[in-house]
Write a protein that holds these residues in place. Structure first.
Motif, mmCIF file in Angstrom:
data_model
loop_
_atom_site.group_PDB
_atom_site.id
_atom_site.type_symbol
_atom_site.label_atom_id
_atom_site.label_comp_id
_atom_site.label_asym_id
_atom_site.label_seq_id
_atom_site.Cartn_x
_atom_site.Cartn_y
_atom_site.Cartn_z
ATOM 1 N N ARG A 105 4.084 7.375 13.904
ATOM 2 C CA ARG A 105 4.863 6.218 14.343
ATOM 3 C C ARG A 105 3.885 5.087 14.575
ATOM 4 N NH1 ARG A 105 9.547 7.634 18.428
ATOM 5 N NH2 ARG A 105 10.299 9.433 17.287
ATOM 6 N N GLN A 106 4.278 3.911 14.212
ATOM 7 C CA GLN A 106 3.417 2.738 14.422
ATOM 8 C C GLN A 106 1.994 2.999 13.922
ATOM 9 O OE1 GLN A 106 4.712 -0.017 15.216
ATOM 10 N NE2 GLN A 106 6.700 0.665 15.956
ATOM 11 N N ASN A 115 4.953 7.537 7.814
ATOM 12 C CA ASN A 115 5.022 6.643 8.978
ATOM 13 C C ASN A 115 6.484 6.320 9.314
ATOM 14 O OD1 ASN A 115 3.825 4.991 10.986
ATOM 15 N ND2 ASN A 115 4.004 3.179 9.662
ATOM 16 N N LYS A 116 6.673 5.586 10.380
ATOM 17 C CA LYS A 116 8.005 5.131 10.816
ATOM 18 C C LYS A 116 8.938 6.309 11.076
ATOM 19 C CE LYS A 116 7.538 0.654 8.578
ATOM 20 N NZ LYS A 116 8.216 -0.544 8.094
ATOM 21 N N ASP A 169 10.225 7.054 13.731
ATOM 22 C CA ASP A 169 11.324 6.628 14.601
ATOM 23 C C ASP A 169 12.506 6.116 13.796
ATOM 24 O OD1 ASP A 169 9.455 4.556 13.896
ATOM 25 O OD2 ASP A 169 10.560 3.197 15.205
ATOM 26 N N ARG A 170 12.283 5.777 12.537
ATOM 27 C CA ARG A 170 13.357 5.261 11.690
ATOM 28 C C ARG A 170 13.863 6.312 10.701
ATOM 29 N NH1 ARG A 170 13.953 1.176 14.577
ATOM 30 N NH2 ARG A 170 13.414 -0.933 13.909
ATOM 31 N N HIS A 176 9.143 -6.956 13.921
ATOM 32 C CA HIS A 176 8.247 -6.876 15.059
ATOM 33 C C HIS A 176 7.835 -8.292 15.456
ATOM 34 C CE1 HIS A 176 5.333 -4.892 17.628
ATOM 35 N NE2 HIS A 176 4.443 -5.769 17.222
ATOM 36 N N ASN A 194 6.623 -10.169 11.960
ATOM 37 C CA ASN A 194 6.316 -9.207 10.912
ATOM 38 C C ASN A 194 7.580 -8.411 10.619
ATOM 39 O OD1 ASN A 194 5.217 -7.321 9.182
ATOM 40 N ND2 ASN A 194 3.417 -6.924 10.451
ATOM 41 N N ARG A 234 10.323 -9.182 2.797
ATOM 42 C CA ARG A 234 9.162 -9.106 3.685
ATOM 43 C C ARG A 234 8.905 -10.477 4.281
ATOM 44 N NH1 ARG A 234 6.029 -7.079 6.672
ATOM 45 N NH2 ARG A 234 3.930 -6.303 6.290
ATOM 46 N N GLY A 256 4.850 -3.265 3.476
ATOM 47 C CA GLY A 256 5.472 -3.040 4.773
ATOM 48 C C GLY A 256 5.502 -1.599 5.237
ATOM 49 N N SER A 257 4.698 -0.726 4.641
ATOM 50 C CA SER A 257 4.738 0.680 5.045
ATOM 51 C C SER A 257 3.976 0.923 6.363
ATOM 52 C CB SER A 257 4.158 1.560 3.937
ATOM 53 O OG SER A 257 2.875 1.098 3.577
ATOM 54 N N GLY A 258 3.173 -0.049 6.761
ATOM 55 C CA GLY A 258 2.479 0.070 8.052
ATOM 56 C C GLY A 258 0.963 0.111 7.956
ATOM 57 N N LYS A 259 0.401 -0.413 6.889
ATOM 58 C CA LYS A 259 -1.055 -0.367 6.707
ATOM 59 C C LYS A 259 -1.784 -1.152 7.806
ATOM 60 C CE LYS A 259 -0.616 -2.154 2.534
ATOM 61 N NZ LYS A 259 0.845 -2.145 2.405
ATOM 62 N N THR A 260 -1.389 -2.412 7.980
ATOM 63 C CA THR A 260 -2.084 -3.245 8.971
ATOM 64 C C THR A 260 -1.879 -2.683 10.381
ATOM 65 O OG1 THR A 260 -1.779 -5.163 7.545
ATOM 66 C CG2 THR A 260 -2.385 -5.608 9.811
ATOM 67 N N THR A 261 -0.667 -2.236 10.664
ATOM 68 C CA THR A 261 -0.376 -1.641 11.975
ATOM 69 C C THR A 261 -1.303 -0.453 12.212
ATOM 70 O OG1 THR A 261 1.945 -2.229 11.618
ATOM 71 C CG2 THR A 261 1.478 -0.692 13.401
ATOM 72 N N GLU A 321 -7.755 -2.545 2.938
ATOM 73 C CA GLU A 321 -6.299 -2.601 2.793
ATOM 74 C C GLU A 321 -5.951 -3.417 1.563
ATOM 75 O OE1 GLU A 321 -3.848 -4.137 6.064
ATOM 76 O OE2 GLU A 321 -2.219 -4.490 4.653
HETATM 77 N N1 LIG Z 1 10.053 1.012 13.485
HETATM 78 C C1 LIG Z 1 8.789 1.055 13.073
HETATM 79 N N2 LIG Z 1 8.221 -0.062 12.586
HETATM 80 C C2 LIG Z 1 6.951 0.023 12.183
HETATM 81 C C3 LIG Z 1 6.189 1.224 12.241
HETATM 82 N N3 LIG Z 1 4.962 0.981 11.725
HETATM 83 C C4 LIG Z 1 4.951 -0.327 11.352
HETATM 84 N N4 LIG Z 1 6.146 -0.903 11.625
HETATM 85 C C5 LIG Z 1 6.582 -2.281 11.360
HETATM 86 O O1 LIG Z 1 6.696 -2.443 9.931
HETATM 87 C C6 LIG Z 1 6.373 -3.778 9.553
HETATM 88 C C7 LIG Z 1 5.255 -3.776 8.523
HETATM 89 O O2 LIG Z 1 4.061 -3.280 9.089
HETATM 90 P P1 LIG Z 1 2.616 -3.677 8.515
HETATM 91 O O3 LIG Z 1 1.635 -2.843 9.244
HETATM 92 O O4 LIG Z 1 2.430 -5.153 8.566
HETATM 93 O O5 LIG Z 1 2.769 -3.202 7.007
HETATM 94 P P2 LIG Z 1 1.778 -3.386 5.753
HETATM 95 O O6 LIG Z 1 2.413 -4.409 4.893
HETATM 96 O O7 LIG Z 1 1.750 -2.041 5.113
HETATM 97 O O8 LIG Z 1 0.442 -3.797 6.284
HETATM 98 C C8 LIG Z 1 5.982 -4.483 10.839
HETATM 99 O O9 LIG Z 1 7.126 -5.155 11.340
HETATM 100 C C9 LIG Z 1 5.582 -3.343 11.767
HETATM 101 O O10 LIG Z 1 5.739 -3.678 13.129
HETATM 102 C C10 LIG Z 1 6.824 2.398 12.779
HETATM 103 O O11 LIG Z 1 6.275 3.495 12.863
HETATM 104 N N5 LIG Z 1 8.117 2.236 13.171
#
Ligand SMILES: Nc1nc2c(ncn2[C@@H]2O[C@H](COP(=O)(O)OP(=O)(O)O)[C@@H](O)[C@H]2O)c(=O)[nH]1
Ligand SMILES: [Mg+2]
Length: 325
Positions: free
Chosen positions: A182-183, A152-153, A155-156, A289, A282, A267, A12-17, A91
């Motif tokens: 971010r994102q 990443n993140k 904003d949080r 999200h 997600n 998750r 959930g760190s944001g890889k897919t995003t 990924e």
């Molecule tokens: N608030 C916030 N949420 C994010 C950010 N980047 C990703 N997310 C959210 O974190 C969750 C996991 O992201 P995802 O890309 O699926 O993570 P992965 O498991 O590393 O592939 C999703 O709900 C995304 O929308 C960010 O910069 N800020």
């Protein structure tokens, strides 16, 4: 040769995003491919990435660095030889270990095919405050193996997480590049940075394999005439439970969102059919999200991952009650 990057990072760190962002900003004339490996067997990231315009190969059900890496090698060969992409983004699961994958990508057989560039590690700095993550060897080794660390993140971010990251950086950052995001919003140019990290990585400790893990070459599908099934996977101190439903099954939109929001797990990922079309869910911890789209998905699939115990049967009965048909 295909320029190749490993995009690592914990659950959930944001890889897919981040990959979605990179794909949206890729040079128009280039063909890109994505190889994605998930911990759960159901395979959700493929569905999340399916509209992105990339060649896509999924390897669900465990950790692609294991099982002699065979499913991964087959997937990789297919992508490289048939697709001849200009760039490949890989990924691995957030619970995966980077060493075997990097070893494989640098093996002599791939030398004519793969031009390995920087390895990026996505980090939600709040994870540095979480004992569960800190004690996980994969979390640590993903960070250790990276050429570029993406915090990443933003904003949080809170004071504690900013401080934890600065301290971590003092100790382990070295001469590597770091970037705030971010994102997963990072510049495409980062991908061309060289792979320079020569830190020795430990061999990963024994991985646990569930029986299902060895099957994985394609995302799980439903046998004909079966309306739904579920699949469990465990290892790395985590458990995953996923469900697939046939194309006709539709879910109550609000009920489903609440179910995903409240499920007592770390998750949640899903692409599910609702009366309005589909919903992508997600959730990582409290980051949730939701996206809807006015098209019906080929099936519904959802997966939960947790490091503690979960009552899958109870979660299943409440999910089944949300079916409209
Ligand atoms: N608030 C916030 N949420 C994010 C950010 N980047 C990703 N997310 C959210 O974190 C969750 C996991 O992201 P995802 O890309 O699926 O993570 P992965 O498991 O590393 O592939 C999703 O709900 C995304 O929308 C960010 O910069 N800020
Ligand atoms: Mg992902």
């Amino acid at each position: 040769m295909t320029r190749t990057n490993l995009i690592t990072g914990f659950l959930g760190s944001g890889k897919t995003t981040s990959i979605l962002h990179l794909l949206a900003n890729k040079p128009e004339h280039e063909k890109w491919a994505v190889l994605v490996n998930e911990f759960g067997e159901v395979g959700i990231d493929g569905a999340l990435l399916s509209d992105s315009g990339a060649l896509l190969k999924e390897i669900p059900g465990g950790c692609m660095c294991c099982v002699n890496g065979l499913p991964m090698q087959v997937g990789l060969n297919t992508l490289l030889r048939q697709g001849k992409p200009d760039r490949l983004l890989i990924e691995p699961t957030g619970l995966g270990h980077p060493k075997q994958i990097l070893d494989m990508l640098t093996a002599p057989v791939y030398e004519p095919w793969i031009d390995l560039r920087a390895t990026l590690c996505l980090l939600d700095p709040r994870q540095l405050l979480d004992e569960k993550a800190l004690n996980n060897e994969n979390f640590r080794d993903q960070l250790a193996a990276a050429d570029i660390i993406v915090a990443n993140k933003q904003d949080r971010a809170v004071e504690e997480s900013i401080e934890a990251f600065e301290q971590w950086w003092q100790l382990y950052g070295g001469d590597r590049q770091r970037i705030d995001a971010r994102q997963g919003n990072i510049p495409v140019e980062l991908l061309d940075a060289p792979r320079r990290n020569r830190r020795p990585l430990p061999e990963s400790a024994a991985h646990h394999h569930s029986a299902g893990e060895r099957k994985g070459l394609a995302a799980l599908s439903l046998p004909e005439h079966q309306r739904w099934r579920r699949s469990l996977n465990s290892g790395q101190g985590h458990q995953a439970c996923g469900w697939i439903f046939d194309a006709e099954t539709r879910f109550d939109t609000i009920g489903l969102m609440e179910w995903a929001r409240l499920a007592p797990v770390d998750r949640v990922k899903g692409v599910m059919r609702i009366p309005e079309g589909l919903v992508r869910l997600n959730r990582q911890g409290q980051d949730f999200h939701i996206e809807t789209q006015n098209v019906a998905p080929p099936d519904s699939r959802i997966e939960l991952i947790t490091a503690s115990d979960a009552d899958w049967n109870a979660l299943q009965s409440s999910l089944l009650k949300l079916r409209l048909d």
